[in-house]
Design a protein around this motif. Structure first.
Motif, PDB file in Angstrom:
ATOM      1  N   UNK A  47       0.824  -1.216   0.000  1.00 39.48           N
ATOM      2  CA  UNK A  47       0.000   0.000   0.000  1.00 39.48           C
ATOM      3  C   UNK A  47       0.859   1.267   0.000  1.00 39.48           C
ATOM      4  N   UNK A  48       2.127   1.143  -0.438  1.00 42.18           N
ATOM      5  CA  UNK A  48       3.035   2.293  -0.395  1.00 42.18           C
ATOM      6  C   UNK A  48       3.824   2.492  -1.687  1.00 42.18           C
ATOM      7  N   UNK A  49       3.423   1.869  -2.781  1.00 39.01           N
ATOM      8  CA  UNK A  49       4.256   1.905  -3.981  1.00 39.01           C
ATOM      9  C   UNK A  49       3.705   2.769  -5.116  1.00 39.01           C
ATOM     10  N   UNK A  50       2.642   3.496  -4.891  1.00 41.35           N
ATOM     11  CA  UNK A  50       2.080   4.299  -5.981  1.00 41.35           C
ATOM     12  C   UNK A  50       2.911   5.534  -6.329  1.00 41.35           C
ATOM     13  N   UNK A  51       3.997   5.776  -5.607  1.00 40.86           N
ATOM     14  CA  UNK A  51       4.867   6.904  -5.940  1.00 40.86           C
ATOM     15  C   UNK A  51       5.606   6.672  -7.260  1.00 40.86           C
ATOM     16  N   UNK A  83       0.756  24.780   6.422  1.00 44.46           N
ATOM     17  CA  UNK A  83       0.852  24.118   7.723  1.00 44.46           C
ATOM     18  C   UNK A  83       1.012  22.623   7.467  1.00 44.46           C
ATOM     19  N   UNK A  84       2.163  22.090   7.774  1.00 41.62           N
ATOM     20  CA  UNK A  84       2.407  20.678   7.518  1.00 41.62           C
ATOM     21  C   UNK A  84       3.732  20.276   8.121  1.00 41.62           C
ATOM     22  N   UNK A  85       3.918  18.978   8.316  1.00 47.04           N
ATOM     23  CA  UNK A  85       5.143  18.472   8.921  1.00 47.04           C
ATOM     24  C   UNK A  85       5.737  17.385   8.037  1.00 47.04           C
ATOM     25  N   UNK A  86       7.044  17.225   8.114  1.00 40.59           N
ATOM     26  CA  UNK A  86       7.708  16.131   7.416  1.00 40.59           C
ATOM     27  C   UNK A  86       7.533  16.208   5.917  1.00 40.59           C
ATOM     28  N   UNK A  87       7.047  15.098   5.342  1.00 43.80           N
ATOM     29  CA  UNK A  87       6.857  15.051   3.902  1.00 43.80           C
ATOM     30  C   UNK A  87       5.874  16.077   3.386  1.00 43.80           C
ATOM     31  N   UNK A 186      -5.177  13.233  -1.772  1.00 41.92           N
ATOM     32  CA  UNK A 186      -3.929  12.649  -2.262  1.00 41.92           C
ATOM     33  C   UNK A 186      -4.082  11.140  -2.400  1.00 41.92           C
ATOM     34  N   UNK A 187      -3.135  10.523  -3.086  1.00 49.82           N
ATOM     35  CA  UNK A 187      -3.136   9.075  -3.236  1.00 49.82           C
ATOM     36  C   UNK A 187      -2.788   8.449  -1.886  1.00 49.82           C
ATOM     37  N   UNK A 188      -3.684   7.660  -1.294  1.00 53.49           N
ATOM     38  CA  UNK A 188      -3.414   7.098   0.035  1.00 53.49           C
ATOM     39  C   UNK A 188      -2.341   6.012   0.022  1.00 53.49           C
ATOM     40  N   UNK A 189      -2.003   5.508  -1.161  1.00 56.23           N
ATOM     41  CA  UNK A 189      -1.001   4.450  -1.252  1.00 56.23           C
ATOM     42  C   UNK A 189       0.392   5.008  -1.529  1.00 56.23           C
ATOM     43  N   UNK A 190       0.645   6.157  -0.945  1.00 53.40           N
ATOM     44  CA  UNK A 190       1.963   6.792  -1.003  1.00 53.40           C
ATOM     45  C   UNK A 190       2.285   7.286   0.406  1.00 53.40           C
ATOM     46  N   UNK A 191       3.458   6.916   0.926  1.00 50.96           N
ATOM     47  CA  UNK A 191       3.865   7.396   2.239  1.00 50.96           C
ATOM     48  C   UNK A 191       4.284   8.848   2.201  1.00 50.96           C
ATOM     49  N   UNK A 192       4.301   9.484   3.358  1.00 54.68           N
ATOM     50  CA  UNK A 192       4.560  10.914   3.427  1.00 54.68           C
ATOM     51  C   UNK A 192       5.858  11.351   2.799  1.00 54.68           C
ATOM     52  N   UNK A 193       6.948  10.636   3.067  1.00 52.76           N
ATOM     53  CA  UNK A 193       8.247  11.070   2.558  1.00 52.76           C
ATOM     54  C   UNK A 193       8.435  10.784   1.071  1.00 52.76           C
ATOM     55  N   UNK A 194       7.525  10.004   0.477  1.00 51.74           N
ATOM     56  CA  UNK A 194       7.549   9.743  -0.962  1.00 51.74           C
ATOM     57  C   UNK A 194       6.485  10.564  -1.701  1.00 51.74           C
ATOM     58  N   UNK A 195       5.916  11.563  -1.022  1.00 54.43           N
ATOM     59  CA  UNK A 195       4.710  12.218  -1.533  1.00 54.43           C
ATOM     60  C   UNK A 195       4.977  13.520  -2.279  1.00 54.43           C
ATOM     61  N   UNK A 196       6.218  13.769  -2.708  1.00 47.36           N
ATOM     62  CA  UNK A 196       6.544  15.049  -3.340  1.00 47.36           C
ATOM     63  C   UNK A 196       5.700  15.330  -4.571  1.00 47.36           C
ATOM     64  N   UNK A 197       5.362  14.294  -5.339  1.00 47.36           N
ATOM     65  CA  UNK A 197       4.609  14.488  -6.581  1.00 47.36           C
ATOM     66  C   UNK A 197       3.132  14.149  -6.424  1.00 47.36           C
ATOM     67  N   UNK A 198       2.659  14.042  -5.176  1.00 44.32           N
ATOM     68  CA  UNK A 198       1.231  13.916  -4.904  1.00 44.32           C
ATOM     69  C   UNK A 198       0.666  15.309  -4.627  1.00 44.32           C
ATOM     70  N   UNK A 199      -0.594  15.350  -4.252  1.00 49.35           N
ATOM     71  CA  UNK A 199      -1.220  16.624  -3.881  1.00 49.35           C
ATOM     72  C   UNK A 199      -0.473  17.311  -2.749  1.00 49.35           C
ATOM     73  N   UNK A 200       0.176  16.538  -1.867  1.00 46.39           N
ATOM     74  CA  UNK A 200       0.899  17.141  -0.749  1.00 46.39           C
ATOM     75  C   UNK A 200       2.043  18.032  -1.221  1.00 46.39           C
ATOM     76  N   UNK A 348       9.407   1.548   3.959  1.00 51.03           N
ATOM     77  CA  UNK A 348       8.162   2.317   3.907  1.00 51.03           C
ATOM     78  C   UNK A 348       7.491   2.500   5.267  1.00 51.03           C
ATOM     79  N   UNK A 349       8.066   1.956   6.329  1.00 51.29           N
ATOM     80  CA  UNK A 349       7.484   2.200   7.647  1.00 51.29           C
ATOM     81  C   UNK A 349       8.417   3.085   8.461  1.00 51.29           C
ATOM     82  N   UNK A 350       7.934   3.541   9.614  1.00 46.50           N
ATOM     83  CA  UNK A 350       8.712   4.409  10.500  1.00 46.50           C
ATOM     84  C   UNK A 350       8.339   4.069  11.936  1.00 46.50           C
ATOM     85  N   UNK A 351       8.736   2.882  12.417  1.00 44.57           N
ATOM     86  CA  UNK A 351       8.226   2.368  13.692  1.00 44.57           C
ATOM     87  C   UNK A 351       8.602   3.187  14.905  1.00 44.57           C
ATOM     88  N   UNK A 352       9.669   3.979  14.817  1.00 42.47           N
ATOM     89  CA  UNK A 352      10.130   4.682  16.009  1.00 42.47           C
ATOM     90  C   UNK A 352       9.702   6.144  16.067  1.00 42.47           C
TER      91      UNK A 352
END
Length: 538
Positions: A47-51, A83-87, A186-200, A348-352
């Motif tokens: 669920x994280x490869x649509x980038x 107003x946004x954080x991270x990606x 935005x496309x939900x199958x893209x993680x935040x740090x890979x979202x540069x070319x999404x709506x974000x 694609x995860x960020x457990x910590x």
């Protein structure tokens, strides 16, 4: 248009690249093969490869964004606050700075930063609030304070709020309930740090005036090269440089001669959050230009990645990349996914990341009295993890004690919960510490770095020593309908982060500036960083 290219100066990675080619890793990533990173990672990867094809799938957004931009301009609304954080903030920051257009990026909870954003011309202001769920405490608090500011100024707040979120999120529902100006999904199958070319990435950048259609075109031009199972594929080479350099687990990210502005800051989050877990990973150290001490020392655990106008420089011994911004975004995303494969982790995860958030929330709920300072020296109160301040009663002694914990393969992390504009001179301590220790030093503004290198600090190689700097602010800003202020929030975030690091056995020195200006000057003098360096870091 130039597609990205990588040049390396030795053949250490040839066998690794041949393996990546034979296993068809590039074409499998392009085909969204979620099995690449192993069975444990597959549920997340699926669920994280649509980038990989956003340069095609994001194009329907362009007409929507253009229509909104035209409407806003016709109403004289040309000050865009994000107003946004991270990606949600790092990619728009790079895109707009590179394009030379103004975007107010609000990714802080420091009361001074918040007050400055609110002090801008509200009559010309539109606020883009970006959050996948809407539950990010920083972003929700920023949204609340702007709604109140608009209302107090006699402005219909709902007409000035643009939302970027995932479909079906609580934030989408809130936006609809409140009647906000526009909601982009935005496309939900893209993680935040890979979202540069999404709506974000695209919405705030385009509203600010950047040509995001060209950005997608650039990525589309680069895509065939990055999807090829070939030893000439720069993503495979860069991935190998980052993750398959024997004994090297740190990467100095610098830009030189490139028209792309601030790219190392974006790449820092991508690499740190993607690889810094399970006690492994690549520590990215974002620096500015070629003046960083680490670029001129033969440190055996470091590789260099230089973003250049063209791959012809002889000044850096490892990896060089060049090309358009859109191409670079896709190159580094692909290379980071390749690096995750080589490291045997899920990129694609960020457990910590959540650990510091939970600690901060706990402190916000309990609101305990601040831990008493061990001592005060000048404008600085000093606290630290157990044992670090034994027989120490000066800031200089405390710094010496912290750095004495630094291993030969370690790094120093400076975490500044300050005002990045008011206190920008503090970045001079990064190269000063690097020169003093002969080790890489990262510099992050809090709480921004919690959504970036914060993952690596807790989940990556346990080699870091941590210098946290906080400050007393002369004013505070209330958060509507919340039992805490921005001052309380940033204090809880800093304390929560320090507590989690301490629980994991990391040495943490906490310096609280009772007067921000005087405290910054005191630190700069102590570390011999008298001149503002061209190399600062993030």
């Amino acid at each position: 248009m130039t597609t990205p290219a990588v040049r390396t100066e030795n053949g250490d990675w040839a066998a690794t690249i041949d393996r990546l080619v034979s296993e068809k890793i590039a074409s499998r990533i392009a085909a969204k093969d979620a099995t690449i990173w192993g069975p444990e990672a597959e549920p997340e990867s699926s669920i994280r490869l649509n980038w990989v094809d956003l340069h095609e799938t994001s194009r329907p957004l362009l007409a929507e964004i253009e229509a909104l931009q035209a409407d806003l301009r016709s109403e004289g609304l040309d000050r865009i606050v994000l107003c946004g954080m991270g990606g949600s903030s790092l990619a728009p920051e790079v895109i707009t700075r590179t394009a030379g257009v103004d975007l107010v990026v609000l990714d802080s909870t420091n009361p001074s930063v918040i007050a400055r954003a609110l002090a801008g011309d509200l009559q010309r202001t539109v606020v883009v609030v970006s959050s996948k769920s809407g539950g990010t405490v920083e972003t929700d608090s920023q949204r609340r304070v702007f709604v109140k500011a608009f209302t107090d100024a006699g402005i219909d707040a709902s007409s000035r709020i643009v939302v970027v979120t995932d479909p079906g999120s609580p934030f989408q529902q809130l936006s609809e309930d409140e009647g906000y100006r526009k909601t982009f999904l935005a496309d939900p199958n893209v993680g935040g740090r890979y979202s540069a070319l999404t709506a974000f990435g695209l919405v705030p950048s385009a509203l600010a005036g950047a040509d995001v259609a060209e950005l997608l075109d650039q990525a589309a031009e680069a895509a065939p090269l990055l999807q090829a199972d070939s030893a000439d594929n720069p993503a495979l080479v860069l991935g190998a440089v980052l993750a398959a350099s024997e004994g090297r687990d740190k990467a100095i990210l610098a830009a030189h001669g490139s028209d792309i502005v601030g790219f190392p800051d974006w790449a820092e989050q991508l690499i740190a959050e993607s690889t810094g877990k399970n006690g492994t990973g690549v520590l990215p150290v974002a620096v500015k230009g070629l003046h960083a001490p680490e670029l001129h020392k033969s440190l055996p655990d470091i590789v260099h990645a230089l973003l250049a106008d063209k791959a012809t420089s002889n000044e850096v011994p490892t990896g060089l990349t060049s090309g358009s911004l859109g191409g670079q975004l896709l190159l580094w995303e692909t290379a980071t996914a390749v690096a995750g494969y080589l490291l045997g982790i899920n990129p694609f995860d960020q457990p910590d990341v959540e650990s510091a958030k939970k600690a901060a929330r706990g402190l916000l709920d309990a609101q305990p009295e601040p831990e008493p300072a061990a001592f005060t020296d000048g404008a600085i109160e000093v606290r630290a993890t157990e044992g670090l301040l034994d027989d120490v009663d000066t800031v200089q002694g405390a710094l010496d004690s912290l750095l004495s914990q630094l291993a030969d393969d370690g790094y120093v992390a400076v975490m500044a919960y300050l005002d990045s504009e008011r206190d920008e001179n503090l970045v001079a301590i990064r190269p000063a510490l690097a020169a003093r220790t002969d080790r890489p030093v990262t510099f992050g503004w809090g709480p921004r770095f919690l959504h970036s290198t914060g993952q690596y600090h807790k989940g990556g190689h346990p080699q870091g020593v941590f210098l946290q700097v906080t400050s007393a602010e002369t004013g505070d800003v209330e958060i509507p309908d919340r039992p805490f202020t921005f001052g309380t929030l940033i204090s809880a975030q800093a304390a929560g982060d320090a507590n989690v690091l301490a629980e994991r056995g990391r040495p943490v020195l906490r310096l609280h500036l009772t007067d921000a200006e005087a405290g910054v000057e005191q630190l700069i003098a102590l570390l011999g960083a008298h001149d503002k360096s061209e190399d600062g870091g993030t």
